[in-house]
Write a protein that holds these residues in place. Sequence first.
Motif, PDB file in Angstrom:
ATOM      1  N   GLY A 293      -6.791  14.609 -21.360  1.00 49.28           N
ATOM      2  CA  GLY A 293      -5.606  13.883 -20.905  1.00 49.28           C
ATOM      3  C   GLY A 293      -5.796  13.098 -19.624  1.00 49.28           C
ATOM      4  N   VAL A 294      -7.025  12.972 -19.168  1.00 46.99           N
ATOM      5  CA  VAL A 294      -7.298  12.205 -17.952  1.00 46.99           C
ATOM      6  C   VAL A 294      -7.056  10.721 -18.208  1.00 46.99           C
ATOM      7  N   PHE A 295      -7.460  10.244 -19.384  1.00 46.41           N
ATOM      8  CA  PHE A 295      -7.270   8.844 -19.764  1.00 46.41           C
ATOM      9  C   PHE A 295      -6.149   8.750 -20.793  1.00 46.41           C
ATOM     10  N   ARG A 296      -5.504   7.608 -20.813  1.00 45.94           N
ATOM     11  CA  ARG A 296      -4.536   7.303 -21.870  1.00 45.94           C
ATOM     12  C   ARG A 296      -5.075   6.119 -22.667  1.00 45.94           C
ATOM     13  N   GLY A 297      -4.705   6.066 -23.936  1.00 45.25           N
ATOM     14  CA  GLY A 297      -5.084   4.933 -24.772  1.00 45.25           C
ATOM     15  C   GLY A 297      -6.573   4.764 -24.933  1.00 45.25           C
ATOM     16  N   PHE A 298      -7.310   5.857 -24.959  1.00 44.58           N
ATOM     17  CA  PHE A 298      -8.778   5.805 -25.033  1.00 44.58           C
ATOM     18  C   PHE A 298      -9.224   5.248 -26.382  1.00 44.58           C
ATOM     19  N   ARG A 299     -10.083   4.225 -26.322  1.00 39.23           N
ATOM     20  CA  ARG A 299     -10.547   3.592 -27.559  1.00 39.23           C
ATOM     21  C   ARG A 299     -12.010   3.164 -27.414  1.00 39.23           C
ATOM     22  N   PRO A 300     -12.926   3.843 -28.119  1.00 40.41           N
ATOM     23  CA  PRO A 300     -14.315   3.388 -28.149  1.00 40.41           C
ATOM     24  C   PRO A 300     -14.488   2.301 -29.210  1.00 40.41           C
ATOM     25  N   THR A 301     -15.298   1.302 -28.895  1.00 41.23           N
ATOM     26  CA  THR A 301     -15.562   0.210 -29.830  1.00 41.23           C
ATOM     27  C   THR A 301     -17.056  -0.090 -29.834  1.00 41.23           C
ATOM     28  N   PRO A 302     -17.733   0.105 -30.972  1.00 43.77           N
ATOM     29  CA  PRO A 302     -19.153  -0.249 -31.046  1.00 43.77           C
ATOM     30  C   PRO A 302     -19.322  -1.767 -30.881  1.00 43.77           C
ATOM     31  N   LEU A 303     -20.267  -2.154 -30.038  1.00 42.70           N
ATOM     32  CA  LEU A 303     -20.535  -3.573 -29.794  1.00 42.70           C
ATOM     33  C   LEU A 303     -21.834  -4.029 -30.447  1.00 42.70           C
ATOM     34  N   GLY A 304     -22.586  -3.091 -30.986  1.00 49.87           N
ATOM     35  CA  GLY A 304     -23.884  -3.416 -31.575  1.00 49.87           C
ATOM     36  C   GLY A 304     -24.990  -3.353 -30.545  1.00 49.87           C
ATOM     37  N   ARG A 305     -26.212  -3.298 -31.043  1.00 48.64           N
ATOM     38  CA  ARG A 305     -27.406  -3.256 -30.189  1.00 48.64           C
ATOM     39  C   ARG A 305     -27.371  -2.101 -29.188  1.00 48.64           C
ATOM     40  N   GLY A 306     -26.815  -0.958 -29.646  1.00 53.95           N
ATOM     41  CA  GLY A 306     -26.806   0.242 -28.815  1.00 53.95           C
ATOM     42  C   GLY A 306     -25.737   0.261 -27.734  1.00 53.95           C
ATOM     43  N   ARG A 307     -24.779  -0.636 -27.813  1.00 50.62           N
ATOM     44  CA  ARG A 307     -23.725  -0.704 -26.790  1.00 50.62           C
ATOM     45  C   ARG A 307     -22.375  -0.287 -27.370  1.00 50.62           C
ATOM     46  N   THR A 308     -21.606   0.425 -26.550  1.00 51.69           N
ATOM     47  CA  THR A 308     -20.254   0.838 -26.921  1.00 51.69           C
ATOM     48  C   THR A 308     -19.326   0.547 -25.756  1.00 51.69           C
ATOM     49  N   SER A 309     -18.196  -0.074 -26.081  1.00 55.37           N
ATOM     50  CA  SER A 309     -17.172  -0.344 -25.076  1.00 55.37           C
ATOM     51  C   SER A 309     -16.118   0.754 -25.149  1.00 55.37           C
ATOM     52  N   PHE A 310     -15.668   1.213 -23.994  1.00 51.98           N
ATOM     53  CA  PHE A 310     -14.622   2.221 -23.915  1.00 51.98           C
ATOM     54  C   PHE A 310     -13.460   1.632 -23.127  1.00 51.98           C
ATOM     55  N   ASP A 311     -12.323   1.469 -23.795  1.00 53.66           N
ATOM     56  CA  ASP A 311     -11.125   0.952 -23.145  1.00 53.66           C
ATOM     57  C   ASP A 311     -10.147   2.107 -22.965  1.00 53.66           C
ATOM     58  N   PHE A 312      -9.514   2.157 -21.790  1.00 58.84           N
ATOM     59  CA  PHE A 312      -8.589   3.243 -21.490  1.00 58.84           C
ATOM     60  C   PHE A 312      -7.738   2.879 -20.275  1.00 58.84           C
ATOM     61  N   GLN A 313      -6.691   3.638 -20.082  1.00 61.14           N
ATOM     62  CA  GLN A 313      -5.877   3.522 -18.876  1.00 61.14           C
ATOM     63  C   GLN A 313      -6.141   4.748 -18.040  1.00 61.14           C
ATOM     64  N   TRP A 314      -6.280   4.503 -16.734  1.00 57.87           N
ATOM     65  CA  TRP A 314      -6.582   5.632 -15.858  1.00 57.87           C
ATOM     66  C   TRP A 314      -5.888   5.432 -14.526  1.00 57.87           C
ATOM     67  N   LEU A 315      -6.587   4.966 -13.537  1.00 58.44           N
ATOM     68  CA  LEU A 315      -6.031   4.809 -12.202  1.00 58.44           C
ATOM     69  C   LEU A 315      -5.049   3.644 -12.166  1.00 58.44           C
ATOM     70  N   LEU A 316      -3.934   3.842 -11.522  1.00 60.85           N
ATOM     71  CA  LEU A 316      -2.872   2.847 -11.390  1.00 60.85           C
ATOM     72  C   LEU A 316      -2.279   2.450 -12.737  1.00 60.85           C
ATOM     73  N   GLY A 317      -2.625   3.175 -13.806  1.00 62.13           N
ATOM     74  CA  GLY A 317      -2.083   2.900 -15.125  1.00 62.13           C
ATOM     75  C   GLY A 317      -2.516   1.575 -15.715  1.00 62.13           C
ATOM     76  N   ARG A 318      -3.554   0.992 -15.184  1.00 62.48           N
ATOM     77  CA  ARG A 318      -4.015  -0.303 -15.676  1.00 62.48           C
ATOM     78  C   ARG A 318      -5.152  -0.128 -16.656  1.00 62.48           C
ATOM     79  N   PRO A 319      -5.302  -1.077 -17.584  1.00 66.33           N
ATOM     80  CA  PRO A 319      -6.427  -0.983 -18.525  1.00 66.33           C
ATOM     81  C   PRO A 319      -7.765  -1.085 -17.791  1.00 66.33           C
ATOM     82  N   MET A 320      -8.697  -0.267 -18.229  1.00 74.09           N
ATOM     83  CA  MET A 320     -10.055  -0.287 -17.677  1.00 74.09           C
ATOM     84  C   MET A 320     -11.026  -0.353 -18.845  1.00 74.09           C
ATOM     85  N   ARG A 321     -12.210  -0.831 -18.540  1.00 72.31           N
ATOM     86  CA  ARG A 321     -13.259  -0.883 -19.557  1.00 72.31           C
ATOM     87  C   ARG A 321     -14.573  -0.417 -18.933  1.00 72.31           C
ATOM     88  N   ALA A 322     -15.263   0.418 -19.686  1.00 72.89           N
ATOM     89  CA  ALA A 322     -16.623   0.830 -19.329  1.00 72.89           C
ATOM     90  C   ALA A 322     -17.484   0.566 -20.558  1.00 72.89           C
TER      91      ALA A 322
END
Length: 146
Positions: free
Chosen positions: A9-38
Amino acid sequence: MLQAYADRGVFRGFRPTPLGRGRTSFDFQWLLGRPMRAVFDARRGSLAFDALFPGLQRSSPATRGLNAIVAMRSSPRQPAHKRLDRRRADVAGAIKGGDWSLVVTVRGRNHAYAVRHALNLVNELFLFLHESYPEYLIERFGLSPE
């Protein structure tokens, strides 16, 4: 590794998305309730928080402060519980395209270690801006001025 934080429950709206070539994007809300991406790049062993702090100038005091915090993370003067062991992971902050980004590089099989330290560092960076440059967070992230 990030999934475990979402499961707790640390993140909200957690969504992993494969990008290909060994990369995965992780979108979530965390600090300040704003969308973040790693983005995790398995081939490079890196976890990147691109444009973590948008619109910062290379020579601004806020940028210098962020870079100093990142540099101190591996310092022997840092308390052991906050210190990043460079044999297990490395961290770097830089301006890319006018935005400040953070990249954590995992060494060996230390993914959980690197993610834990990365998230603690991101939290500390937001706290630094909140304490020292609240006007930046108000302008860029819609933080309430009160």
